[in-house]
Motif scaffolding. Structure first.
Motif, PDB file in Angstrom:
ATOM      1  N   ILE A 183      23.712 -17.609   6.811  1.00 29.95           N
ATOM      2  CA  ILE A 183      24.584 -17.120   6.200  1.00 29.95           C
ATOM      3  C   ILE A 183      25.883 -18.058   5.966  1.00 29.95           C
ATOM      4  O   ILE A 183      26.441 -18.446   7.073  1.00 29.95           O
ATOM      5  N   SER A 184      26.046 -18.780   4.818  1.00 28.63           N
ATOM      6  CA  SER A 184      27.283 -19.588   4.745  1.00 28.63           C
ATOM      7  C   SER A 184      28.289 -19.098   3.853  1.00 28.63           C
ATOM      8  O   SER A 184      28.334 -17.673   3.729  1.00 28.63           O
ATOM      9  N   GLN A 185      29.118 -20.260   3.723  1.00 30.01           N
ATOM     10  CA  GLN A 185      30.455 -19.625   3.173  1.00 30.01           C
ATOM     11  C   GLN A 185      31.217 -18.538   3.679  1.00 30.01           C
ATOM     12  O   GLN A 185      31.536 -17.581   2.895  1.00 30.01           O
ATOM     13  N   LEU A 186      31.174 -18.679   5.034  1.00 34.76           N
ATOM     14  CA  LEU A 186      32.155 -17.505   5.810  1.00 34.76           C
ATOM     15  C   LEU A 186      33.468 -18.256   6.182  1.00 34.76           C
ATOM     16  O   LEU A 186      33.569 -19.461   6.263  1.00 34.76           O
ATOM     17  N   GLU A 187      34.339 -17.383   6.503  1.00 32.90           N
ATOM     18  CA  GLU A 187      35.782 -17.777   7.035  1.00 32.90           C
ATOM     19  C   GLU A 187      35.565 -18.391   8.369  1.00 32.90           C
ATOM     20  O   GLU A 187      34.863 -17.633   9.070  1.00 32.90           O
ATOM     21  N   PRO A 188      36.265 -19.611   8.410  1.00 30.34           N
ATOM     22  CA  PRO A 188      36.090 -20.125   9.981  1.00 30.34           C
ATOM     23  C   PRO A 188      37.053 -19.226  10.732  1.00 30.34           C
ATOM     24  O   PRO A 188      38.074 -18.588  10.661  1.00 30.34           O
ATOM     25  N   TRP A 189      36.336 -19.405  12.188  1.00 29.42           N
ATOM     26  CA  TRP A 189      37.047 -18.825  13.469  1.00 29.42           C
ATOM     27  C   TRP A 189      37.208 -17.391  12.988  1.00 29.42           C
ATOM     28  O   TRP A 189      38.141 -16.629  13.412  1.00 29.42           O
ATOM     29  N   THR A 190      36.145 -16.450  12.377  1.00 32.80           N
ATOM     30  CA  THR A 190      36.426 -15.343  12.192  1.00 32.80           C
ATOM     31  C   THR A 190      35.200 -14.361  12.799  1.00 32.80           C
ATOM     32  O   THR A 190      33.908 -15.115  12.798  1.00 32.80           O
ATOM     33  N   THR A 191      35.153 -13.364  13.418  1.00 30.29           N
ATOM     34  CA  THR A 191      33.889 -12.833  13.976  1.00 30.29           C
ATOM     35  C   THR A 191      33.123 -11.632  12.933  1.00 30.29           C
ATOM     36  O   THR A 191      33.939 -11.033  12.260  1.00 30.29           O
ATOM     37  N   TYR A 192      32.069 -12.153  12.932  1.00 20.45           N
ATOM     38  CA  TYR A 192      31.065 -11.125  11.863  1.00 20.45           C
ATOM     39  C   TYR A 192      30.133 -10.304  12.771  1.00 20.45           C
ATOM     40  O   TYR A 192      29.888 -10.771  13.593  1.00 20.45           O
ATOM     41  N   CYS A 193      29.786  -9.166  12.120  1.00 22.29           N
ATOM     42  CA  CYS A 193      28.823  -8.254  12.769  1.00 22.29           C
ATOM     43  C   CYS A 193      27.574  -8.226  11.847  1.00 22.29           C
ATOM     44  O   CYS A 193      27.852  -8.155  10.524  1.00 22.29           O
ATOM     45  N   ILE A 194      26.279  -8.268  12.516  1.00 22.38           N
ATOM     46  CA  ILE A 194      25.255  -8.290  11.831  1.00 22.38           C
ATOM     47  C   ILE A 194      24.192  -7.255  12.096  1.00 22.38           C
ATOM     48  O   ILE A 194      24.058  -7.010  13.505  1.00 22.38           O
ATOM     49  N   GLN A 195      23.518  -6.613  11.102  1.00 24.38           N
ATOM     50  CA  GLN A 195      22.258  -5.863  11.476  1.00 24.38           C
ATOM     51  C   GLN A 195      21.260  -6.145  10.482  1.00 24.38           C
ATOM     52  O   GLN A 195      21.418  -6.575   9.416  1.00 24.38           O
ATOM     53  N   CYS A 214      27.530  -9.165  16.926  1.00 19.09           N
ATOM     54  CA  CYS A 214      28.857  -9.650  16.544  1.00 19.09           C
ATOM     55  C   CYS A 214      28.882 -11.293  17.137  1.00 19.09           C
ATOM     56  O   CYS A 214      28.589 -11.494  18.073  1.00 19.09           O
ATOM     57  N   GLU A 215      29.026 -12.166  16.179  1.00 18.32           N
ATOM     58  CA  GLU A 215      29.501 -13.585  16.439  1.00 18.32           C
ATOM     59  C   GLU A 215      30.523 -14.153  15.749  1.00 18.32           C
ATOM     60  O   GLU A 215      30.828 -13.920  14.797  1.00 18.32           O
ATOM     61  N   GLN A 216      31.249 -14.979  16.132  1.00 17.26           N
ATOM     62  CA  GLN A 216      32.360 -15.857  15.737  1.00 17.26           C
ATOM     63  C   GLN A 216      31.861 -17.155  15.131  1.00 17.26           C
ATOM     64  O   GLN A 216      31.259 -17.981  15.805  1.00 17.26           O
ATOM     65  N   THR A 217      32.545 -17.432  13.913  1.00 18.83           N
ATOM     66  CA  THR A 217      32.390 -18.606  13.245  1.00 18.83           C
ATOM     67  C   THR A 217      33.382 -19.799  14.039  1.00 18.83           C
ATOM     68  O   THR A 217      34.198 -19.519  14.289  1.00 18.83           O
ATOM     69  N   THR A 218      32.582 -20.783  13.927  1.00 19.67           N
ATOM     70  CA  THR A 218      33.450 -22.013  14.515  1.00 19.67           C
ATOM     71  C   THR A 218      34.317 -22.626  13.410  1.00 19.67           C
ATOM     72  O   THR A 218      35.383 -22.029  13.447  1.00 19.67           O
ATOM     73  N   HIS A 219      33.862 -23.865  12.696  1.00 20.12           N
ATOM     74  CA  HIS A 219      34.708 -24.143  11.727  1.00 20.12           C
ATOM     75  C   HIS A 219      34.021 -24.256  10.444  1.00 20.12           C
ATOM     76  O   HIS A 219      32.727 -23.954  10.462  1.00 20.12           O
ATOM     77  N   ASN A 220      34.658 -24.767   9.294  1.00 20.10           N
ATOM     78  CA  ASN A 220      33.956 -24.627   8.118  1.00 20.10           C
ATOM     79  C   ASN A 220      33.081 -26.078   7.530  1.00 20.10           C
ATOM     80  O   ASN A 220      32.975 -26.144   6.464  1.00 20.10           O
ATOM     81  N   GLY A 221      32.776 -26.641   8.871  1.00 21.78           N
ATOM     82  CA  GLY A 221      31.719 -27.627   8.551  1.00 21.78           C
ATOM     83  C   GLY A 221      32.346 -29.196   8.657  1.00 21.78           C
ATOM     84  O   GLY A 221      31.667 -30.043   8.649  1.00 21.78           O
ATOM     85  N   VAL A 222      33.804 -29.096   8.561  1.00 21.31           N
ATOM     86  CA  VAL A 222      34.522 -30.452   8.645  1.00 21.31           C
ATOM     87  C   VAL A 222      34.977 -30.608  10.167  1.00 21.31           C
ATOM     88  O   VAL A 222      35.574 -29.730  10.837  1.00 21.31           O
ATOM     89  N   THR A 223      34.246 -31.491  10.940  1.00 21.34           N
ATOM     90  CA  THR A 223      34.679 -31.823  12.150  1.00 21.34           C
ATOM     91  C   THR A 223      36.064 -31.909  12.387  1.00 21.34           C
ATOM     92  O   THR A 223      36.524 -33.069  11.896  1.00 21.34           O
ATOM     93  N   PRO A 224      36.710 -31.411  13.418  1.00 20.15           N
ATOM     94  CA  PRO A 224      38.095 -31.777  13.724  1.00 20.15           C
ATOM     95  C   PRO A 224      38.161 -33.081  14.245  1.00 20.15           C
ATOM     96  O   PRO A 224      37.193 -33.816  14.798  1.00 20.15           O
TER      97      PRO A 224
END
Length: 334
Positions: A183-195, A214-224
């Motif tokens: 599942i891509s194109q998610l907001e970074p540092w946001t927690t999503y829940c899945i079933q 529920c799992e939190q996304t990290t970053h949007n693909g750009v390495t800090p």
């Protein structure tokens, strides 16, 4: 009056034939992932011990007779998972006490249609601004056998439901035929829940939902930048340490090899000083201790000829004595 009497007599006769044992109540089949159990409620009976008998037959062939599944059951359930999942069956159960029994209670059962599809096992991992979802199963199990329900039903899809935690109003749906999905194109540092649940279009069946993960996304693909700097510094330190260790190891091996095969020899210092000076008699004598001095006395040599010439001229005698003195002085100087 006579008709009523005859009905009463018939009822008494019927109770005697059936043994006045009441029949089981609320017969039903509980089936999950083709693990099927026939269950019923025990009747109210206080005149002795009660047991049960279960029979079954295939509904595909109308003339087929009932076959005994289990007899003398003390429990109010019977495992029927051994039945072929593709069959259509009629099952019946009755209560028994001594030589009496109740009426049969009948239940129809179609395993593929009636079984409940359980939830799959789901694993969620966050990586580069995306959620990696993996799912497996469900499986049908019977005794030592275990097989995937997907193989039995043929057409099979996995439906993924995901949403931001705390916002169930915006639920997204994704269907895939594979056992994993990103599942891509998610907001970074946001927690999503899945079933996740199974969907079987040909059988018009929908499986149960898996537990909420529920799992939190990290970053949007750009390495800090700080991660890049940290990695670079760490790499440089590793390289530097490796070079230093290699250098000192080489130097140590070099010195060890040189010491073993080419040992160093230190020439004595006093010999160096002695050999560095040119050979000379005067230097040798000058190097002697100052306390040592040469002492000599005056020596006069008179030969036989001098005796014979004693009568000679005095000049020759004086010359001879001077000559001897000069020679003695030269010896003393040397």
């Amino acid at each position: 009056m006579a008709a009523a009497l005859r009905c009463a007599l018939c009822s008494c006769l019927l109770l005697r034939v059936s043994g006045i044992v009441p029949k089981p109540q609320n017969a039903r089949i509980i089936s999950v992932n083709l693990r099927s159990v026939l269950q019923w409620d025990a009747p109210r009976f206080h005149k002795g011990n009660i047991s049960y008998t279960v029979q079954s037959k295939s509904n595909i062939f109308p003339g087929e007779k009932y076959k005994s599944v289990s007899t003398n059951l003390r429990l109010t359930e019977c495992d029927i998972s051994f039945l072929s999942p593709y069959g259509h069956y009629v099952l019946q159960v009755r209560a028994e006490s001594e030589n009496n029994h109740s009426k049969w209670v009948t239940v129809r059962f179609n395993p593929m249609d009636d079984t409940v599809i359980g939830p799959p096992d789901v694993k969620v991992e966050s990586e580069s601004g995306s959620l990696h979802v993996d799912f497996i199963g469900p499986f049908a199990e019977h005794e030592q056998d275990r097989w995937s329900l997907r193989q039995l039903y043929g057409s099979w899809k996995n439906r993924i439901l995901y949403w931001k935690k705390g916002s169930h109003t915006e639920v997204n749906h994704i269907e895939t035929e594979h056992n994993s999905y990103i599942i891509s194109q998610l907001e970074p540092w946001t927690t999503y829940c899945i079933q996740v649940q199974a969907v079987i279009p040909e059988w018009n069946k929908t499986g149960e939902l898996s537990g909420e993960l529920c799992e939190q996304t990290t970053h949007n693909g750009v390495t800090p930048v700080w991660i890049i700097v940290t990695v670079l510094i760490g790499s440089m330190l590793v390289v530097a340490i490796t070079v230093l260790v290699g250098f000192f190891s080489f130097f140590y091996l070099y010195r060890l090899t040189r010491y073993v095969f080419c040992p160093s020899y230190i020439f004595p210092q006093h010999l160096k000083e002695f050999l560095s000076k040119p050979p000379s008699g005067s230097q040798y004598f000058s190097s002697l201790p100052q306390e040592e001095h040469l002492f000599y006395d005056k020596l006069t040599v008179i030969s036989e000829e001098s005796k014979n010439l004693s009568n000679g001229s005095g000049d020759e005698t004086s010359k001879t004595s001077e000559h001897l003195q000069d020679s003695e002085l030269e010896d003393s100087d040397s």
